[in-house]
Each structure stands twice: as C-alpha cells, then as structure tokens.
Design a protein around this motif. Structure first.
Motif, PDB file in Angstrom:
ATOM      1  N   ALA A  72     139.160  48.591  19.963  1.00 41.80           N
ATOM      2  CA  ALA A  72     140.244  47.882  19.255  1.00 41.80           C
ATOM      3  C   ALA A  72     139.667  46.803  18.340  1.00 41.80           C
ATOM      4  CB  ALA A  72     141.195  47.268  20.273  1.00 41.80           C
ATOM      5  N   GLY A  73     138.573  46.167  18.776  1.00 46.06           N
ATOM      6  CA  GLY A  73     137.935  45.128  17.951  1.00 46.06           C
ATOM      7  C   GLY A  73     137.411  45.707  16.649  1.00 46.06           C
ATOM      8  N   GLU A  74     136.855  46.900  16.708  1.00 43.38           N
ATOM      9  CA  GLU A  74     136.359  47.559  15.482  1.00 43.38           C
ATOM     10  C   GLU A  74     137.500  47.719  14.480  1.00 43.38           C
ATOM     11  OE1 GLU A  74     133.301  48.546  14.591  1.00 43.38           O
ATOM     12  OE2 GLU A  74     132.218  49.362  16.294  1.00 43.38           O
ATOM     13  N   ARG A  75     138.658  48.074  15.010  1.00 42.84           N
ATOM     14  CA  ARG A  75     139.819  48.264  14.135  1.00 42.84           C
ATOM     15  C   ARG A  75     140.256  46.959  13.511  1.00 42.84           C
ATOM     16  NH1 ARG A  75     142.469  51.961  17.277  1.00 42.84           N
ATOM     17  NH2 ARG A  75     142.341  54.014  16.346  1.00 42.84           N
ATOM     18  N   THR A 157     141.408  53.083  22.456  1.00 42.90           N
ATOM     19  CA  THR A 157     141.449  53.870  21.217  1.00 42.90           C
ATOM     20  C   THR A 157     142.842  53.815  20.598  1.00 42.90           C
ATOM     21  OG1 THR A 157     139.877  55.324  22.283  1.00 42.90           O
ATOM     22  CG2 THR A 157     140.852  56.155  20.286  1.00 42.90           C
ATOM     23  N   PHE A 158     143.844  53.586  21.431  1.00 38.78           N
ATOM     24  CA  PHE A 158     145.223  53.563  20.927  1.00 38.78           C
ATOM     25  C   PHE A 158     145.650  52.175  20.459  1.00 38.78           C
ATOM     26  CE2 PHE A 158     144.960  57.161  23.819  1.00 38.78           C
ATOM     27  CZ  PHE A 158     145.487  58.164  23.025  1.00 38.78           C
ATOM     28  N   ALA A 159     144.804  51.178  20.650  1.00 46.62           N
ATOM     29  CA  ALA A 159     145.194  49.804  20.291  1.00 46.62           C
ATOM     30  C   ALA A 159     144.679  49.442  18.907  1.00 46.62           C
ATOM     31  CB  ALA A 159     144.624  48.838  21.325  1.00 46.62           C
ATOM     32  N   GLN A 160     145.507  48.741  18.158  1.00 46.66           N
ATOM     33  CA  GLN A 160     145.118  48.324  16.802  1.00 46.66           C
ATOM     34  C   GLN A 160     144.350  47.002  16.829  1.00 46.66           C
ATOM     35  OE1 GLN A 160     145.639  50.176  14.006  1.00 46.66           O
ATOM     36  NE2 GLN A 160     146.446  51.735  15.376  1.00 46.66           N
ATOM     37  N   GLY A 165     145.101  45.852  22.937  1.00 42.21           N
ATOM     38  CA  GLY A 165     144.247  46.516  23.924  1.00 42.21           C
ATOM     39  C   GLY A 165     144.319  45.830  25.274  1.00 42.21           C
ATOM     40  N   ASN A 166     144.305  44.498  25.240  1.00 40.96           N
ATOM     41  CA  ASN A 166     144.378  43.733  26.484  1.00 40.96           C
ATOM     42  C   ASN A 166     145.660  43.998  27.241  1.00 40.96           C
ATOM     43  OD1 ASN A 166     142.269  42.208  27.399  1.00 40.96           O
ATOM     44  ND2 ASN A 166     142.508  40.687  25.782  1.00 40.96           N
ATOM     45  N   SER A 167     146.767  44.117  26.484  1.00 39.35           N
ATOM     46  CA  SER A 167     148.030  44.336  27.194  1.00 39.35           C
ATOM     47  C   SER A 167     148.042  45.717  27.839  1.00 39.35           C
ATOM     48  CB  SER A 167     149.243  44.120  26.272  1.00 39.35           C
ATOM     49  OG  SER A 167     149.040  44.735  25.055  1.00 39.35           O
ATOM     50  N   TYR A 168     147.452  46.734  27.173  1.00 38.69           N
ATOM     51  CA  TYR A 168     147.384  48.061  27.795  1.00 38.69           C
ATOM     52  C   TYR A 168     146.463  48.020  29.022  1.00 38.69           C
ATOM     53  CZ  TYR A 168     149.173  49.849  23.297  1.00 38.69           C
ATOM     54  OH  TYR A 168     149.913  50.082  22.181  1.00 38.69           O
ATOM     55  N   LEU A 169     145.318  47.340  28.843  1.00 42.11           N
ATOM     56  CA  LEU A 169     144.321  47.333  29.928  1.00 42.11           C
ATOM     57  C   LEU A 169     144.820  46.578  31.152  1.00 42.11           C
ATOM     58  CD1 LEU A 169     141.023  46.769  27.900  1.00 42.11           C
ATOM     59  CD2 LEU A 169     141.686  48.821  29.134  1.00 42.11           C
TER      60      LEU A 169
END
Lengths: 251, 237
Positions: A72-75, A157-160, A165-169
C-alpha cells in the motif's frame, strides 16, 4: 555479476524496513509485551497459556507493517508504477517483498521466544515449562511466518494507502487473535486432523508444549506444510493481481 | 524511436484513446499535450506495457510492449507524475536499486552513478535520504533514476510540475543534452510555455485522438495564434 531481481527487491525492502523506526517500535512492542505479561502473572496457573496466543499474534504483527509499506505504501507514494516499469516480473517483485516480510516476522517470533526464555529463567515458571520447549515452539511457529507474510501482502494489495491497509490488517488480525483465545477457552483435543488446520493446529501444539507435552513430529510437519502452502498460495495470488490493470492503477 | 499506431483503450465503456497515431523520433523531444483526461498518461502506460491496448499497436525501437514488455522496458526510462521516490533511501541507493533492477552490475553502476550525480549536480544530496527533498531535488532524483541504464527512449509525465525557475531551467538544459545525445524523449505537460521552449514536435491530443501535430511554430501558424497556448485552446475546444 548481476544480482537476481528478487534479491535486489529483498535487500531494498529490508534496508527500508529497518529505517522505519516507528513500525519497528510497534512490532517490537508485541515481542516483549506477551512474555512480560506471562512473567507478571506467573502465580496464575494459566499464565503460560498466554504465550501461544502472543506468539501467533507476533508472527502477524511482525509482518504487518512491512507488508503494508511494501504494497500500500508503494501505491501511496506513487512508486509502484515506476517500479513496475522496470524489466522485472511481478513474481520477482512480490517474492522479494515476501522474503523481506518473512524476515521481519521471523525476527519478531524469535525475539518473543527470547523474551519468554528470559521470563522462564527469571521466574519460577521455568519449573513448570522446560526452557528447551521454546525450541519446539519455534519449530511450530516458523510455518506461521510465510502464512502471515503472504496473507498480509495479499490483503495490502487491495489498499490504496497504508491507512487503508492498516484498517484491513487490523480486522484480519482478529482471526489469529480469536483463534488463540477461543482455543484456550474451548480446548479442542489435538489430533492429526486438527494439527493440519493453520493457526488452530499451531495453537494446539504450542499449548501442548506449555504443558510439557511434545507434539508428534508427523503432526508438526503436516501442519507446517499446510500452513506454508497457504502462504505460498497467497504470494502467487498477489503476483497474479499485480498483472491486472485494475489492481495496479486502482481503477 | 516510439511509434503508436491506431491505439484504442477504454475503461468501463469510456474511450480513453480512440485511434491515437503518432511517432516520436530519436534525437528529438516530442511534446504530448492535451487537456486533463485526454489520454496522455494512458499513452505512456501503453508504451511501457503496463496497460494493454484494446486495439492498435505500439513499437519501441521495433519492440511491441504488449507482446514483450520486459524487452521494451529495458529500452525505456520513465518519470511518472509524482516521481515516486522512497523517503528512507538516499539518492545513491535509489540509483543502485533501479540500476540493479535493470540488470546492471556494480562495476557498471559505480561510474554511471558518478556520471549522473555530476550531470544533475547532486553530489551534495548523494548520501542524503529523499525525505525532505525539495520538489526540484525530487524531480532530479526521479529523472536520474530513469536514466540509470542510459535508455534510448525517455518518457516524462509532467516533470516541470511545481518546479521553481532554476529547477525548470535545469530541466530544460538536461532535455537539450538528452536530445543532443540522440535520445527519443516524450514530454507530457500542461505548461505550454515549457513545451514551446523545449519540444521540437508537439502532438496535441483531445478526446483520445490526435487533433494536430507539428513543430510549435507550425501549430501556431495552423491555429493562427500568437502563442502555443492560444493555438492549443483553439485546437482542443
């Protein structure tokens, strides 16, 4: 000699991850928190029962931050697109990121056990569980490392953004947390069929080790193989996703 | 050399490109200009093979990126909108990371890094982490990164956005050097003043199609305009 692409990615991600002090601090907190709690509660008969749950959670929290930053950070910083514009296959990129994520998760698992060793040596708990059992615990917990790294990468991969990403994780982290807790409250007898269920099998074997029981080697191996296989599947799925326009550009 | 022939690309029923055809030659800077959403970035993504066209074809020095993206990407250095640097890596680490990803060895990277640090006047920030770089420094780093393996084709997506006057001048000088070195440069921008100063040829895109192409002077003549910006407004409205 030219370096292998996945090795180049791995080295970069490890270096980058080691410089992310905030994430390191948060991952390390989980490493000492569990053993410390066990040590504080040493007089309780169930104090050691906390250790398996914390060990499982540590494998996931150790992988979480780097997986999040590396996908997500790359994005968010706009570096995914220039990265994919290099003559490197998505499989090489994902494999390098996966290995880096595994390294952090593995380091956290090992540190947790080292802290646990310190607690066993410093408190009378050493009389209830032999410190050598920690080596068995390491062997049981190691397959959780690729599982956690693979699943965390896939989820991110699904996080922008890392925030997303943190909320999904954090929701995904409930699975190992609840597995650890529920398995203690509603003990399921460890047998071959349970041993191969990822998380549950490890939890039951770790729990048995805290009571001084050594699990069958066949259970340990079959459980490890199933868990690693799921992690490998998650890595393959992530590499596949990175070939899709919708995933790369978030359309 | 980059050639786009009848490129078509849709996203959810919306045509981003609708038969786009143009060519960008070696030793020249080709400007790709158009209003927001005209398809400039989509074109660049098709050239690098990150997107696959629904129709038509791209050729990068004779290589089709849709069929052989790895070979095409070896021949392209690209600077994307937003630059995409890593805040915790130094300038030198960026260059080595991208160089190694492009298959360069340490023996090749050592002199090439020195050359790029000289070219972009980046010795002062060579071992500084990218966090806190100015916009100009970020642009220079991203551009140096894109040039690490000395690719023959260079794609620049809005490189002058947010640059101060000295950085914009440095960018212009650099593009002139790249052109003189025989590179094929595609330069996407909204800044018509920059485009008219830098580009040898301008391709004007609107609604996914080429509406005009030629030198800045030719476009101004065709649009009966005093400036490229005026000609651009006339051609795209």
């Amino acid at each position: 000699m030219n370096a292998l692409p996945w090795l180049v990615v791995f080295r970069k991600e490890v270096r980058d991850g080691l410089r992310d002090h905030r994430s390191l601090f948060s991952a390390l907190t989980f490493c000492w928190l569990g053993p410390l709690l066990v040590g504080v509660l040493w007089q309780q008969p169930t104090a050691l029962a906390l250790l398996p749950a914390f060990l499982i959670i540590t494998a996931f929290t150790g992988a979480m931050n780097i997986a999040n930053d590396t996908m997500a950070g790359e994005r968010e910083r706009g570096s995914l697109e220039p990265l994919l514009m290099n003559p490197v296959t998505p499989s090489d990129l994902v494999f390098g990121k996966f290995l880096a994520t595994c390294s952090f998760s593995l380091a956290c698992v090992a540190l947790t056990l080292l802290f646990a060793l310190a607690v066993l040596c410093a408190t009378p708990l050493g009389g209830r569980m032999h410190p050598a059992a920690l080596l068995w615990m390491f062997a049981v917990a190691v397959p959780l490392v690729p599982l956690a790294a693979g699943l965390d990468l896939l989820i991110c991969t699904f996080a922008q953004t890392p925030k997303e990403g943190n909320s999904y994780l954090s929701v995904a982290l409930l699975v190992p947390m609840l597995t650890g807790m529920l398995a203690e409250f509603f003990p399921i007898r460890l047998h071959a069929a349970i041993a191969i269920v990822p998380l549950l099998g490890q939890q039951r074997m770790l729990s048995a080790l805290t009571r001084g029981e050594i699990p069958h080697l066949a259970w340990l191996l079959s459980s490890g193989a199933c868990t690693v296989l799921i992690g490998a599947g998650a890595v393959a799925a992530t590499a596949r996703l990175l070939r899709h326009e919708k995933v790369i550009f978030g359309r | 050399m980059i050639q786009a022939d009848s490129l078509r690309k849709s996203f959810g029923g919306r045509h981003a490109l609708d038969g786009l055809t143009f060519s960008a030659g070696d030793g020249s800077v080709t400007g790709l200009v158009g209003p927001n959403g005209s398809g400039k970035t989509t074109t660049l993504r098709l050239i690098t093979g990150l997107l696959r066209p629904d129709g038509g074809q791209v050729q990068v020095d004779g290589v089709d990126p849709a069929r052989d993206p790895m070979r095409a990407r070896c021949r392209i250095g690209a600077l994307t909108d937003g630059f995409g640097n890593y805040p915790r890596l130094t300038t030198r680490e960026h260059l080595w990371y991208f160089g190694e990803l492009r298959g360069m060895s340490a023996a090749e990277l050592e002199p090439r890094t020195r050359f790029l640090l000289d070219l972009f006047d980046m010795h002062e920030i060579a071992d500084r982490r990218a966090q806190g770089f100015s916009q100009g420094e970020r642009m220079k780093l991203a551009l140096a990164r894109a040039l690490i393996n000395d690719p023959p084709n260079i794609l620049l997506d809005e490189p002058a956005n947010g640059l101060d006057v000295p950085s914009a001048r440095a960018l212009r000088t650099l593009l002139e050097r790249l052109r003189d070195a025989g590179k094929c440069v595609i330069y996407c921008s909204h800044l018509m003043a920059e485009v008219s100063l830098i580009c040898d040829k301008v391709v004007v895109i609107a609604r996914g199609q080429v509406v005009a192409q030629g030198s800045p002077a030719e476009l101004m003549r065709a649009g009966n305009a005093q400036s490229l910006e005026e000609a651009f407004v006339g051609l795209t409205s």
